[in-house]
Design a protein around this motif. Structure first.
Motif, PDB file in Angstrom:
ATOM      1  N   LEU A 112       0.845  -1.194   0.000  1.00 16.53           N
ATOM      2  CA  LEU A 112       0.000   0.000   0.000  1.00 16.53           C
ATOM      3  C   LEU A 112       0.881   1.245   0.000  1.00 16.53           C
ATOM      4  CD1 LEU A 112      -2.687  -0.987   2.668  1.00 16.53           C
ATOM      5  CD2 LEU A 112      -3.036  -0.818   0.204  1.00 16.53           C
ATOM      6  N   THR A 113       0.493   2.239  -0.758  1.00 16.52           N
ATOM      7  CA  THR A 113       1.241   3.492  -0.744  1.00 16.52           C
ATOM      8  C   THR A 113       1.013   4.203   0.586  1.00 16.52           C
ATOM      9  OG1 THR A 113      -0.593   4.748  -1.699  1.00 16.52           O
ATOM     10  CG2 THR A 113       0.978   3.747  -3.241  1.00 16.52           C
ATOM     11  N   GLU A 114       1.867   5.172   0.889  1.00 23.06           N
ATOM     12  CA  GLU A 114       1.717   5.932   2.130  1.00 23.06           C
ATOM     13  C   GLU A 114       0.384   6.666   2.149  1.00 23.06           C
ATOM     14  OE1 GLU A 114       4.023   9.677   4.131  1.00 23.06           O
ATOM     15  OE2 GLU A 114       5.243   7.976   3.459  1.00 23.06           O
ATOM     16  N   LYS A 115      -0.020   7.209   1.008  1.00 21.05           N
ATOM     17  CA  LYS A 115      -1.292   7.935   0.926  1.00 21.05           C
ATOM     18  C   LYS A 115      -2.471   7.021   1.200  1.00 21.05           C
ATOM     19  CE  LYS A 115      -4.200  10.442  -2.395  1.00 21.05           C
ATOM     20  NZ  LYS A 115      -4.296  10.936  -3.801  1.00 21.05           N
ATOM     21  N   VAL A 140      -0.190   4.719  15.603  1.00 26.29           N
ATOM     22  CA  VAL A 140       0.153   4.050  14.357  1.00 26.29           C
ATOM     23  C   VAL A 140       0.981   4.992  13.489  1.00 26.29           C
ATOM     24  CG1 VAL A 140      -0.739   2.971  12.274  1.00 26.29           C
ATOM     25  CG2 VAL A 140      -1.923   2.633  14.447  1.00 26.29           C
ATOM     26  N   PHE A 141       2.145   4.530  13.075  1.00 24.90           N
ATOM     27  CA  PHE A 141       3.057   5.357  12.285  1.00 24.90           C
ATOM     28  C   PHE A 141       3.156   4.818  10.870  1.00 24.90           C
ATOM     29  CE2 PHE A 141       4.361   5.735  16.706  1.00 24.90           C
ATOM     30  CZ  PHE A 141       4.457   7.104  16.860  1.00 24.90           C
ATOM     31  N   VAL A 142       2.993   5.701   9.890  1.00 23.14           N
ATOM     32  CA  VAL A 142       3.090   5.318   8.484  1.00 23.14           C
ATOM     33  C   VAL A 142       4.301   5.967   7.830  1.00 23.14           C
ATOM     34  CG1 VAL A 142       1.964   5.435   6.232  1.00 23.14           C
ATOM     35  CG2 VAL A 142       0.606   4.970   8.285  1.00 23.14           C
ATOM     36  N   CYS A 143       4.553   7.233   8.146  1.00 21.13           N
ATOM     37  CA  CYS A 143       5.647   7.975   7.511  1.00 21.13           C
ATOM     38  C   CYS A 143       6.988   7.293   7.775  1.00 21.13           C
ATOM     39  CB  CYS A 143       5.692   9.403   8.038  1.00 21.13           C
ATOM     40  SG  CYS A 143       4.242  10.387   7.598  1.00 21.13           S
ATOM     41  N   GLY A 144       7.801   7.204   6.739  1.00 23.36           N
ATOM     42  CA  GLY A 144       9.145   6.644   6.888  1.00 23.36           C
ATOM     43  C   GLY A 144       9.220   5.151   6.643  1.00 23.36           C
ATOM     44  N   ARG A 145       8.066   4.465   6.540  1.00 21.09           N
ATOM     45  CA  ARG A 145       8.086   3.033   6.271  1.00 21.09           C
ATOM     46  C   ARG A 145       8.350   2.793   4.781  1.00 21.09           C
ATOM     47  NH1 ARG A 145       5.829  -0.198  10.320  1.00 21.09           N
ATOM     48  NH2 ARG A 145       4.738   0.924  11.983  1.00 21.09           N
ATOM     49  N   VAL A 146       8.877   1.598   4.472  1.00 25.59           N
ATOM     50  CA  VAL A 146       9.079   1.222   3.079  1.00 25.59           C
ATOM     51  C   VAL A 146       7.712   0.942   2.465  1.00 25.59           C
ATOM     52  CG1 VAL A 146      10.101  -0.455   1.502  1.00 25.59           C
ATOM     53  CG2 VAL A 146      11.338   0.240   3.563  1.00 25.59           C
ATOM     54  N   LYS A 147       7.382   1.672   1.385  1.00 23.37           N
ATOM     55  CA  LYS A 147       6.072   1.553   0.760  1.00 23.37           C
ATOM     56  C   LYS A 147       6.219   1.387  -0.745  1.00 23.37           C
ATOM     57  CE  LYS A 147       3.100   2.067   4.182  1.00 23.37           C
ATOM     58  NZ  LYS A 147       2.028   1.075   4.432  1.00 23.37           N
ATOM     59  N   THR A 148       5.190   0.809  -1.367  1.00 23.41           N
ATOM     60  CA  THR A 148       5.194   0.678  -2.814  1.00 23.41           C
ATOM     61  C   THR A 148       5.071   2.052  -3.464  1.00 23.41           C
ATOM     62  OG1 THR A 148       4.088  -0.364  -4.709  1.00 23.41           O
ATOM     63  CG2 THR A 148       2.690   0.380  -2.929  1.00 23.41           C
ATOM     64  N   GLN A 149       5.523   2.140  -4.722  1.00 21.40           N
ATOM     65  CA  GLN A 149       5.409   3.380  -5.476  1.00 21.40           C
ATOM     66  C   GLN A 149       4.188   3.369  -6.392  1.00 21.40           C
ATOM     67  OE1 GLN A 149       7.774   5.800  -4.844  1.00 21.40           O
ATOM     68  NE2 GLN A 149       8.441   4.307  -3.312  1.00 21.40           N
ATOM     69  N   TYR A 154      -4.258  -0.607  -5.168  1.00 21.96           N
ATOM     70  CA  TYR A 154      -5.538  -0.772  -4.479  1.00 21.96           C
ATOM     71  C   TYR A 154      -6.633  -1.168  -5.472  1.00 21.96           C
ATOM     72  CZ  TYR A 154      -9.236   0.435  -1.118  1.00 21.96           C
ATOM     73  OH  TYR A 154     -10.308   0.409  -0.272  1.00 21.96           O
ATOM     74  N   TYR A 155      -6.613  -0.565  -6.643  1.00 16.08           N
ATOM     75  CA  TYR A 155      -7.619  -0.849  -7.662  1.00 16.08           C
ATOM     76  C   TYR A 155      -7.289  -2.132  -8.419  1.00 16.08           C
ATOM     77  CZ  TYR A 155      -8.519   3.936  -6.381  1.00 16.08           C
ATOM     78  OH  TYR A 155      -8.767   5.063  -5.646  1.00 16.08           O
ATOM     79  N   ASN A 156      -6.000  -2.464  -8.520  1.00 17.46           N
ATOM     80  CA  ASN A 156      -5.608  -3.742  -9.105  1.00 17.46           C
ATOM     81  C   ASN A 156      -6.208  -4.900  -8.316  1.00 17.46           C
ATOM     82  OD1 ASN A 156      -4.090  -2.347 -10.948  1.00 17.46           O
ATOM     83  ND2 ASN A 156      -2.108  -2.903 -10.086  1.00 17.46           N
ATOM     84  N   ARG A 228       3.609 -10.109  -8.746  1.00 16.04           N
ATOM     85  CA  ARG A 228       3.501  -9.056  -7.739  1.00 16.04           C
ATOM     86  C   ARG A 228       2.455  -8.049  -8.195  1.00 16.04           C
ATOM     87  NH1 ARG A 228       8.421  -7.494  -4.875  1.00 16.04           N
ATOM     88  NH2 ARG A 228       7.603  -5.365  -4.853  1.00 16.04           N
ATOM     89  N   VAL A 229       1.437  -7.831  -7.367  1.00 19.45           N
ATOM     90  CA  VAL A 229       0.335  -6.957  -7.760  1.00 19.45           C
ATOM     91  C   VAL A 229       0.805  -5.512  -7.924  1.00 19.45           C
ATOM     92  CG1 VAL A 229      -1.961  -6.119  -7.107  1.00 19.45           C
ATOM     93  CG2 VAL A 229      -1.324  -8.490  -6.653  1.00 19.45           C
ATOM     94  N   ASP A 230       1.798  -5.087  -7.141  1.00 22.83           N
ATOM     95  CA  ASP A 230       2.279  -3.710  -7.261  1.00 22.83           C
ATOM     96  C   ASP A 230       3.134  -3.496  -8.499  1.00 22.83           C
ATOM     97  OD1 ASP A 230       4.125  -5.414  -5.789  1.00 22.83           O
ATOM     98  OD2 ASP A 230       5.367  -3.641  -5.568  1.00 22.83           O
ATOM     99  N   LYS A 231       3.446  -4.579  -9.235  1.00 21.16           N
ATOM    100  CA  LYS A 231       4.204  -4.455 -10.479  1.00 21.16           C
ATOM    101  C   LYS A 231       3.322  -4.709 -11.702  1.00 21.16           C
ATOM    102  CE  LYS A 231       8.667  -5.624  -8.430  1.00 21.16           C
ATOM    103  NZ  LYS A 231       9.864  -6.501  -8.485  1.00 21.16           N
ATOM    104  N   MET A 232       2.010  -4.717 -11.471  1.00 19.95           N
ATOM    105  CA  MET A 232       1.049  -4.911 -12.552  1.00 19.95           C
ATOM    106  C   MET A 232       0.404  -3.564 -12.892  1.00 19.95           C
ATOM    107  SD  MET A 232      -0.690  -8.418 -11.059  1.00 19.95           S
ATOM    108  CE  MET A 232      -1.905  -8.578 -12.355  1.00 19.95           C
TER     109      MET A 232
END
Length: 356
Positions: A112-115, A140-149, A154-156, A228-232
């Motif tokens: 999931l992206t940070e947004k 809960v902390f989101v900023c600074g974590r490794v996230k997909t680009q 989400y729609y995939n 990988r869904v984030d690479k589709m």
């Protein structure tokens, strides 16, 4: 003329007030759900004040009747006496520890992206009371974590779920990351097969190794593959039905998850592995508690499992050093030794490596 205007004004005001009064029960429920919990009860006087903010006039007696109606409807409203009688909403659909688990899972999800993580956590927080939601967002902390680009992941996922539910194939473009010294960040996307469209018949979606994968029958390879869904990109449900495919085998997600290592696609082999007794927990985590464990000569234990033989499996075993060994098949043991020699060769004969 003035009299008609005044009459019209008061009639409009009366009708507006009447409409608000009809919503009183809904507003009261909203107040209890959003503002109260076990640690933050409210009094009837506070309920009346909150209703007034919404333009709804209420008397104490009517509030008692409304609370009784909400209880008959099934809402769990608890009352307790301190200096005065206080009320709060209890037994929500999700308890606070459950919401924390969900929020943490979203925050930690690399796919999931940070947004999008922030948006989902805000929605999860909305299932708690206001004070609990504020505490949840702080913890809960989101900023600074490794996230997909890939913002479209989400729609995939939604599109792939539709294809699975309808028994249909999907088309998509697939990319990998590669080094590009001319790019600002020194890496770029490169589409597989020159950007041509892939077609696959999805079986399931799996979340493993902190990534989301689509497991599907891929005609080009004549078997099951993972993507990988984030690479589709450009994922589309096709009209083509996903019926039995030539050469395909019956797919069982539970069995496949035990056989697959890192969602690496390949041939399943039966193998016998020896482990040190200290690794029993690791082995059960990987293969499940249904495996048969046998005592090994000279110490340790043996297991025979079906798994996809590939670099991920070999790397997993390599990490255990002398505490893990491939007993059979011989070809897999030879492949492991070859990989170990190649790794050692990078550091030279003395094992000190080369200068950068």
């Amino acid at each position: 003329m003035m009299e008609a205007e005044n009459r019209s004004f008061w009639e409009g005001a009366f009708m507006e007030k009447a409409r608000n009064q009809r919503l009183k029960l809904l507003y009261l429920r909203k107040i209890l759900l959003e503002q109260t919990d076990e640690d933050h009860p409210i009094t009837v006087a506070r309920m009346i004040a909150e209703l007034e903010k919404a333009g709804i006039h209420a008397q104490r007696k009517s509030i008692y009747a409304d609370l009784a109606d909400l209880r008959r409807f099934g809402m769990d409203i608890v009352s307790r006496r301190s200096r005065t009688m206080e009320y709060f909403a209890a037994n929500r659909t999700f308890e606070l520890p459950e919401l924390k688990l969900l929020a943490d899972a979203v925050a930690c999800s690399k796919f999931l992206t940070e947004k999008k993580s922030g948006q989902l956590i805000a929605k999860i927080s909305g299932l708690a009371s206001g004070p609990q939601a504020a505490a949840l967002r702080r913890q809960v902390f989101v900023c600074g974590r490794v996230k997909t680009q890939n913002e479209k992941i989400y729609y995939n996922v939604d599109t792939i779920h539709q294809a699975i539910a309808q028994g249909r194939a999907v088309s998509f473009r697939y990319f990998a990351y590669c080094v590009d010294w001319d790019a600002p960040q020194h890496w770029t996307k490169r589409y597989r097969r020159g950007g041509e469209t892939h077609v696959a018949f999805p079986y399931t979606l799996a979340w493993t190794n902190e990534n989301y994968y689509m497991t599907a029958y891929y005609e080009k390879y004549g078997g099951i593959s993972n993507f990988r869904v984030d690479k589709m990109e450009d994922v589309t449900v096709l009209d083509e039905a996903a019926g039995p495919r030539p050469g395909s085998v019956r797919f069982d997600p539970a069995v496949y998850s035990k056989e697959a290592f890192g969602m690496f696609s390949g041939r399943v082999e039966r193998m016998t592995l020896r482990f040190d007794d200290s690794l029993i927990g690791v082995v059960l985590d990987r293969f499940g508690g249904e495996i048969e464990i046998r005592r090994a000569a000279g110490g340790g234990f043996l297991v025979t499992v079906d798994a996809i033989a590939g670099p991920t499996l070999l790397g997993w075993l390599f990490g255990f050093g002398e505490k893990a060994k491939i007993v059979a098949p011989k070809g897999l043991a030879e492949q492991f030794c070859s990989l170990a020699r190649e790794s050692l060769a990078q550091y030279g004969e003395n094992g000190k490596g080369e200068d950068q």
